[in-house]
Design a protein around this motif. Structure first.
Motif, PDB file in Angstrom:
ATOM      1  N   VAL A 199      45.561  10.282 -12.862  1.00  0.00           N
ATOM      2  CA  VAL A 199      45.420  10.798 -11.635  1.00  0.00           C
ATOM      3  C   VAL A 199      44.317  10.211 -10.861  1.00  0.00           C
ATOM      4  O   VAL A 199      44.470   9.900  -9.431  1.00  0.00           O
ATOM      5  N   PHE A 200      43.064  10.218 -11.440  1.00  0.00           N
ATOM      6  CA  PHE A 200      41.800   9.820 -10.683  1.00  0.00           C
ATOM      7  C   PHE A 200      42.053   8.333 -10.574  1.00  0.00           C
ATOM      8  O   PHE A 200      41.390   7.979  -9.417  1.00  0.00           O
ATOM      9  N   ILE A 201      42.467   7.463 -11.382  1.00  0.00           N
ATOM     10  CA  ILE A 201      42.633   6.069 -11.243  1.00  0.00           C
ATOM     11  C   ILE A 201      43.455   5.879  -9.689  1.00  0.00           C
ATOM     12  O   ILE A 201      43.215   5.355  -9.042  1.00  0.00           O
ATOM     13  N   ALA A 202      44.771   6.377  -9.816  1.00  0.00           N
ATOM     14  CA  ALA A 202      45.650   6.418  -8.747  1.00  0.00           C
ATOM     15  C   ALA A 202      44.705   7.061  -7.265  1.00  0.00           C
ATOM     16  O   ALA A 202      45.021   6.290  -6.177  1.00  0.00           O
ATOM     17  N   LEU A 203      43.997   8.114  -7.395  1.00  0.00           N
ATOM     18  CA  LEU A 203      43.224   8.261  -6.261  1.00  0.00           C
ATOM     19  C   LEU A 203      42.294   7.262  -5.938  1.00  0.00           C
ATOM     20  O   LEU A 203      42.417   7.076  -4.663  1.00  0.00           O
ATOM     21  N   LEU A 211      52.088  10.767  -9.992  1.00  0.00           N
ATOM     22  CA  LEU A 211      53.118  10.131  -9.274  1.00  0.00           C
ATOM     23  C   LEU A 211      53.011  10.226  -7.804  1.00  0.00           C
ATOM     24  O   LEU A 211      53.160   9.197  -7.053  1.00  0.00           O
ATOM     25  N   VAL A 212      52.561  11.296  -7.028  1.00  0.00           N
ATOM     26  CA  VAL A 212      52.476  11.449  -5.694  1.00  0.00           C
ATOM     27  C   VAL A 212      51.421  10.436  -5.385  1.00  0.00           C
ATOM     28  O   VAL A 212      51.479   9.530  -4.291  1.00  0.00           O
ATOM     29  N   LEU A 213      50.050  10.557  -6.031  1.00  0.00           N
ATOM     30  CA  LEU A 213      48.928   9.813  -5.651  1.00  0.00           C
ATOM     31  C   LEU A 213      49.184   7.954  -5.815  1.00  0.00           C
ATOM     32  O   LEU A 213      48.988   7.237  -4.943  1.00  0.00           O
ATOM     33  N   PHE A 214      49.975   7.970  -6.773  1.00  0.00           N
ATOM     34  CA  PHE A 214      50.565   6.409  -7.273  1.00  0.00           C
ATOM     35  C   PHE A 214      51.445   5.776  -6.328  1.00  0.00           C
ATOM     36  O   PHE A 214      51.071   4.691  -5.726  1.00  0.00           O
ATOM     37  N   VAL A 215      52.460   6.451  -5.977  1.00  0.00           N
ATOM     38  CA  VAL A 215      53.088   6.148  -4.879  1.00  0.00           C
ATOM     39  C   VAL A 215      52.562   5.893  -3.643  1.00  0.00           C
ATOM     40  O   VAL A 215      52.899   5.094  -2.771  1.00  0.00           O
ATOM     41  N   ALA A 216      51.609   6.832  -3.146  1.00  0.00           N
ATOM     42  CA  ALA A 216      51.113   6.866  -2.077  1.00  0.00           C
ATOM     43  C   ALA A 216      50.302   5.704  -1.978  1.00  0.00           C
ATOM     44  O   ALA A 216      49.913   4.970  -0.735  1.00  0.00           O
ATOM     45  N   ALA A 217      49.444   5.402  -3.186  1.00  0.00           N
ATOM     46  CA  ALA A 217      48.513   3.957  -3.017  1.00  0.00           C
ATOM     47  C   ALA A 217      49.356   2.713  -3.014  1.00  0.00           C
ATOM     48  O   ALA A 217      49.064   1.983  -2.152  1.00  0.00           O
ATOM     49  N   HIS A 218      50.603   2.846  -3.521  1.00  0.00           N
ATOM     50  CA  HIS A 218      51.413   1.664  -3.465  1.00  0.00           C
ATOM     51  C   HIS A 218      52.063   1.563  -1.974  1.00  0.00           C
ATOM     52  O   HIS A 218      51.768   0.739  -1.444  1.00  0.00           O
ATOM     53  N   VAL A 219      52.268   2.757  -1.208  1.00  0.00           N
ATOM     54  CA  VAL A 219      52.777   2.694   0.164  1.00  0.00           C
ATOM     55  C   VAL A 219      51.702   2.249   0.908  1.00  0.00           C
ATOM     56  O   VAL A 219      51.714   1.349   2.078  1.00  0.00           O
TER      57      VAL A 219
END
Lengths: 485, 482
Positions: B245-249, B467-475
């Motif tokens: 979660v925090f890595i994605a953030l 998932l939300v944060l990782f997808v947001a990071a990708h987008v």
């Protein structure tokens, strides 16, 4: 210098971090203030209800022996700023002849937590928010003060002008402090305003002085963290490295070191054995008292059917004989002598047990707590916590002051009983010839210590924090000179 | 290519100053945890055994007649301490460590034919025991150094420190343009960066945790059962999800920022609010704004009690005393009815109060769930068998035992042929002694399924955050102009 300061203020004011600082500080402090003020109102209402109940009960006894004094500790309004031990310490105690009041007595009650699970919810006070947020903001304002300019090349440009390195450092310090002061002052004033609007707390002049003390300490604390950030910034080449180091220092000083030190002190310093030993000794003292008491003959004991009485039969603790049959009258002097002797011995035993307990408490709980508090002094966050607790009067000494006062009051009550020759009087155990009148009995009036006393307690730690500032500035200055020769 | 990128990123992470500082911090904290918990478990277990034995001895003293048990109840019922408190202390010292099945006290009732009757004598369960930590504690408040603290506070911050410059740092130094000029899709690059941070941090935590377990094992403190090993394995599953979660953030913010330092500043402020302040303040603020009805506020119980009493007085409760006459007299029946109703009302009131108190905490904890820290804490506590969820399980066990104890009283009475079988009035019940061995004993059992069920729910929530944060990071990274 003024131009430099102006530039620093403007640069900082227009940043995103300043906006975040203001919003975060104000929102958190306001929300916490509303909750803590409402909580204080609830505690105050509980206290007032307890005082009303106890003031009726305390002076309704018909005999001296039947009297029991219940005393209440008012919640400290400054606990909104720094809770300390104010909510945790017992706030109702029963004053008895056979017990000297102290903080750890089992018979004292706390009425502040009705829901036992409420202990699970962490409670942040205003100082705790400042402790975490302001220190972080100070480092966020400081990390690129030198390293950022060095990285961007503007530092060299600045040094090309006839400006001394000390002036640069000082203007950066003043500029950032002004910008840090703004969210801090804003949230502090809004918190006070919010408390006034809710209207539960009546601040006294002494309270304003204490709040002033907390404000000043917070400023010094912010300044300390800013200077730590400036020191790191002047020692590093890149802003990002400076920020990583600052974050590391912040986590260690505010979160890891205080918790690790307290965790280790709590785990490694054992108190149970000494306390148990003292408890055994105290038990022996009371056993001795009861043995001696049994040797003495109470002429009334076992003959209650002939005497209309209420109370704890068979003991000397509390008795109210409403009628004594005439055939018992010749024995009354012996009964009086019995009570005089037993009650005096009970008081003496209580004093002896207190001396025993006082010593062991100093060697165990107080020592452990003092070691923990001394360990906290190695971190600016710990120093800040201790200083604000001292200003608010919610630290150990602040709470202990109530119990010290109660010990004095107990002594005053005993002296009053002594002056009245209460222990050897008929009214000790009987109200058949009239009830005791309590009009001239000294009343308990506890007031929190004056602000001067709080200041005396807070000053040593505050001085330590203050001394850290020039030292850090000097270290920053030396590093800066060395790096920018 | 992906594998090559991951290797490069991983090598960079492992050889950085931050990894060195993180290793120092992890090793230090895990050693502190091990030192702090050496012998703690043994002391807790000894203490628990002593208290339980004392409670059983007390019960044995009371089983001279069945009625004595009816009025005094099973006594103190203690919560079994967890072996894994070093993983999650769960604020156990702030929770009650027992419930008490005890007598309601002898309200000196009316005197009928020379016998004094109690109007409120039957045992009932009191859940409202004050926690061990009370007013006597003058030690400064602190957070226990357990795996929860190390993971939720230290590792979440490390995750941000490991990722704040993953994109922004490369944009700043211009290396990102160079990398993307090769045939490397952006998603591959982001995934490689994610995996490198994920592997290095997870590895660091697992090494630290294994070192901690080894230290505790070597000190003789730790002797794990299969169930406890499964629980630790569960913890090892939750940890990487939380770290993700925090890595994605970190990647999300880093992909939005133009340079590394502002990225870290934003992340730090987010972290302070999300990890430190929300779990510590929000639940309490919500709970404080709408406090539950407290014990002292509720005079309803006394009103109900008095109403019941008045009702039965009107029906002639004091007209006759219960007796051992066969078949049971109407007075005996009336007294039994009254005592039972009084007991049920008191129990209902106790339970309602408990439910209110539990709801207050659950509401606060639910609000705190907007922070992944609170979610991870709840999952780890459930797996370690500590904390509030565990306490609720204990209360459930206590409740079940209360019913079992009452059934035992009724069965024992039924087995006595001389008894009138009118529970729970003295004259209507058996007056023979009870064998101590036949009384059911309280056992505070924990179920692995319950722990895993809570951990699963919390894990899913964490996964959703990730998932939300990782997808947001990708987008965000895909749309970014380099």
């Amino acid at each position: 210098m003024w131009t430099l300061i102006q530039r620093e203020i403007l640069t900082n004011l227009m940043t995103f971090r300043f906006f975040v600082a203001v919003v975060a500080c104000v929102a958190l402090v306001l929300a916490t203030t509303v909750v803590l003020t409402n909580d204080y109102a609830r505690r105050l209402a509980n206290y007032n209800a307890a005082v009303t109940k106890h003031s009726q009960r305390n002076f309704s006894a018909k005999t001296y022996s039947y009297q029991s004094l219940w005393l209440d500790r008012a919640p400290n309004p400054l606990s909104i700023f720094s809770q300390g031990l104010d909510k945790r310490a017992a706030n109702t105690l029963k004053l008895a002849r056979g017990r000297v009041p102290h903080l750890w007595e089992d018979n004292y009650f706390s009425t502040d937590y009705d829901n036992p699970f409420r202990h699970l919810l962490a409670e942040l006070d205003i100082v705790a928010i400042f402790q975490l947020l302001l220190s972080l903001l100070a480092l966020v304002f400081a990390y690129d003060a030198i390293a950022g300019e060095r990285e961007a090349g503007t530092l060299r440009l600045m040094l090309a002008n006839p400006v001394s390195r000390g002036t640069i450092l000082f203007s950066k310090y003043v500029g950032a402090m002004v910008c840090l002061l703004l969210p801090f002052l804003l949230s502090f004033l809004l918190a006070l305003l919010c408390q006034m609007l809710i209207g539960v707390i009546q601040w006294t002049v002494d309270d304003y002085l204490r709040i002033g003390g907390i404000f000043a300490t917070s400023l010094v604390y912010v300044s300390t963290f800013y200077l730590i950030g400036l020191l790191i910034s002047s020692a590093t080449r890149h802003a990002a490295t400076s920020l990583i180091l600052s974050v590391f220092v912040w986590i260690v000083f505010t979160l890891i070191y205080p918790n690790v030190s307290l965790f280790m002190v709590n785990r490694l310093i054992k108190t149970e054995e000494k306390v148990e030993q003292a408890n055994r000794k105290i038990e022996q003292l009371w056993e001795h008292f009861h043995r001696e008491r049994k040797k003495q003959h109470n002429p009334l004991e076992g003959r209650n059917p002939l005497v209309h009485s209420s109370g704890w039969h068979g003991t000397d603790a509390g008795k109210n004989c409403t009628y004594i049959a005439p055939e018992f009258e010749p024995q009354i002097p012996a009964v009086k002598a019995y009570y005089q002797s037993v009650v005096t011995r009970r008081i003496q035993t209580a004093e002896k047990t207190w001396r025993e307990r006082k010593q062991v408490l100093a060697d165990t709980y107080i020592r452990k707590s003092n070691i923990a508090r001394n360990a906290l002094r190695f971190s600016p966050a710990g120093l800040y916590q201790l200083t604000t607790e001292a200003w608010a009067g919610t630290g150990l000494r602040g709470v202990e002051d109530f119990f010290t006062h109660m010990r004095h009051y107990r002594q005053t009550v005993l002296n009053y009983f002594d002056d009245k020759k209460a222990f050897s009087s008929r009214q000790w155990f009987a109200s058949d010839r009239g009830e005791v009148r309590w009009d001239d009995m000294p009343r308990c009036s506890y007031r929190r210590p004056r602000a001067v006393e709080n200041a005396t307690q807070a000053l040593p730690d505050l001085l330590l924090l203050v001394v850290l500032n020039p030292l850090l500035f000097l270290a920053t200055f030396l590093i800066f000179i060395k790096k920018e020769m | 290519m992906t594998w090559h990128l991951i290797k490069r990123e991983l090598f960079e992470q492992l050889s950085s100053l931050r990894f060195c500082l993180a290793t120092l911090l992890t090793v230090g904290l895990m050693v502190v945890n091990a030192i702090g918990y050496i012998d703690a478990h043994r002391t807790q277990q000894t203490d628990y055994r002593q208290k339980t034995t004392a409670a059983l001895q007390e019960m044995e003293r009371r089983c001279d007649t069945l009625y004595n048990l009816v009025i005094s109840g099973p006594g103190q019922l203690y919560k079994k301490p967890s072996n894994l408190s070093f993983c999650a202390a769960g604020s156990e010292d702030k929770l009650p460590d027992a419930a008490a099945g005890r007598g309601a006290g002898w309200g000196m009732g009316p005197k009928i034919n020379g016998v004094v009757y109690s109007t409120s004598g039957l045992w009932r369960m009191d859940y409202n025991i004050q926690p061990p930590l009370t007013g006597k504690d003058i030690f400064p408040t602190f957070l226990k150094i357990d795996w929860v603290l190390i993971l939720t506070v230290v590792f979440s911050c490390l995750a941000l420190v490991f990722t704040f410059d993953a994109i922004s740092g490369e944009i700043e130094s211009g290396t990102l343009r160079l990398t993307l000029s090769n045939a490397v899709p952006r998603r591959t690059l982001l995934t490689a960066k994610f995996l490198s941070a994920f592997v290095s941090l997870s590895l660091l935590f697992f090494i630290g945790a294994l070192m901690n377990l080894l230290l505790l094992y070597l000190s003789g403190t730790l002797q794990l059962t299969t169930e406890e090993c499964s629980r630790i394995a569960g913890i090892f599953v939750v940890v990487p999800i939380y770290l993700s979660v925090f890595i994605a953030l970190g990647l999300l913010v880093s992909s939005r920022a133009n340079s590394a330092a502002p990225s870290l500043v934003i992340l730090l402020l987010l972290w302070t609010i999300w990890v430190i302040l929300i779990p510590a303040a929000l639940g309490n603020i919500v709970s404080g704004l709408n406090p539950a009805q407290s014990r002292r506020d509720s005079s309803r119980r006394h009103i109900v009690k008095n109403q019941t009493r008045e009702r039965y007085l009107a029906r002639g409760l004091l007209a006759a005393a219960p007796s051992r006459t066969h078949p049971p007299t109407s007075a005996t029946q009336l007294w039994a009815e009254f005592l039972n109703e009084d007991r049920h009302a008191a129990e209902r009131s106790n339970r309602e109060l408990l439910q209110t108190q539990i709801r207050e905490i659950q509401r606060a904890q639910n609000v705190n769930r907007i922070s992944p820290t609170a979610i991870a804490q709840s999952a780890l506590e459930a797996l370690a068998g500590t904390g509030f969820q565990r306490h609720l399980q204990f209360l459930k066990n206590v409740d079940n035992y209360g019913k079992q104890f009452n059934d035992f009283l009724l069965d024992t009475d039924r087995a006595d042929l001389d008894s009138l079988h009118v529970p729970f009035v003295r004259e209507g019940m058996s007056d023979k002694p009870v064998t101590f061995a036949s009384i059911p004993k309280f056992e505070d059992k924990t179920r692995l399924e319950d722990a895993f069920s809570v951990a699963m729910q919390e894990g899913m929530l964490l996964l959703l955050f990730f998932l939300v944060l990782f997808v947001a990071a990708h987008v965000s990274f895909q749309n970014r102009d380099i």
